[in-house]
Design an enzyme around this catalytic site. Sequence first.
Site, mmCIF file in Angstrom:
data_model
loop_
_atom_site.group_PDB
_atom_site.id
_atom_site.type_symbol
_atom_site.label_atom_id
_atom_site.label_comp_id
_atom_site.label_asym_id
_atom_site.label_seq_id
_atom_site.Cartn_x
_atom_site.Cartn_y
_atom_site.Cartn_z
ATOM 1 N N GLU A 1 6.887 -21.637 8.529
ATOM 2 C CA GLU A 1 7.317 -20.758 9.612
ATOM 3 C C GLU A 1 8.424 -21.378 10.461
ATOM 4 O O GLU A 1 9.113 -20.680 11.206
ATOM 5 C CB GLU A 1 6.140 -20.381 10.500
ATOM 6 C CG GLU A 1 5.601 -21.510 11.348
ATOM 7 C CD GLU A 1 4.526 -21.028 12.305
ATOM 8 O OE1 GLU A 1 4.688 -21.283 13.513
ATOM 9 O OE2 GLU A 1 3.549 -20.401 11.866
ATOM 10 N N GLU B 1 0.799 -1.217 0.000
ATOM 11 C CA GLU B 1 0.000 0.000 0.000
ATOM 12 C C GLU B 1 0.838 1.276 0.000
ATOM 13 O O GLU B 1 0.302 2.376 -0.204
ATOM 14 C CB GLU B 1 -0.937 0.006 1.210
ATOM 15 C CG GLU B 1 -2.056 -1.033 1.096
ATOM 16 C CD GLU B 1 -2.980 -1.049 2.284
ATOM 17 O OE1 GLU B 1 -2.571 -0.568 3.365
ATOM 18 O OE2 GLU B 1 -4.113 -1.538 2.152
#
EC number: 4.2.1.126
Length: 333
Positions: free
Chosen positions: A148, A117
Amino acid sequence: MALPCSRCAPTHLTKGSYTVSDDPRSSDRLSALIGQLARLDTEAATTERGDLDLQSTVELVRLMNAEDQRVPAAVAERAADIARAVDGITECFRRGGRLIYIGAGTAGRIGVLDASECPPTFGTDPSMVIGLIAGGERAVRSAVENAEDDRDAAGVSLCELGLTERDTVVGISASGRTPYVIGGLEYARGIGALTVAIASNSDSAIGAVAEIPIEIVTGPEFISGSTRLKSGTTQKLVVNMLTTLSMIRLGKTYRGVMVDLVATNEKLHARSIRTVAELTGVGVDEADAALRAADGSVKLALLMTITGAEASRARDALAAADGILREAIASLS
């Protein structure tokens, strides 16, 4: 795993994604992990709300909203830590560095979202703020099992990005113990980059590695263990602050309005005209003409309109002021 260069070599011998002693099938390791999770606020269960499935829907809305209201107050308690991170990130940006988020699952997606963004919001180059997620691009939309737990993967990705001491690496993990994030922060510290950790538990493993730990404890989740809830909301608020406030420090705003904007579609063109008109008091036609003379740059159009300078002179003044409009206005007034 193919290692692109010697700098990416893992710091320990591996068997798959784990050290030999860390084999996840080991009963000792599982016992230790269960005990570790039991001590985390984000994994705690609370029975004070009773059986949720027996509550009315409107009561569920009220209960969940009440839990969410804990987040802003908890974030406010860590204002000094967040401000320290913003100042550090800003200084790295001024030296030509980048901000790189690393995380897994929800935490990784929040970093990717914030990075994506920044270009349309602040007119930044896409390489200025980057989001890395365990498991790669596919993990943005679908879970990648065990990604992870790969302690070396983030370091390899950071190496491939050419991480330097001018950059900032922000590790995000609700539990504060994600191996992917720990390994990435360790690699970044070894390079000399600024390191920041965002965790939802105190005394976190990632906080111990990072130069600036931001540990925001909001208590057990509305649904036990679902850290996309309050923990995810907390992470979104903090990353919003890290980029928005550092961009303010870099001069991307003027009088509370985004001005480092170049119109690339009809909506942004209309917003640009409105911004120039409102901040200078000129009419729509004059604002549009100024934007055209400034090749669509709102900041340059504002400077030209406020000072009366021609485009070339205004552009030089902005460059001399490191893009800070207020300083450029003062230099031409």
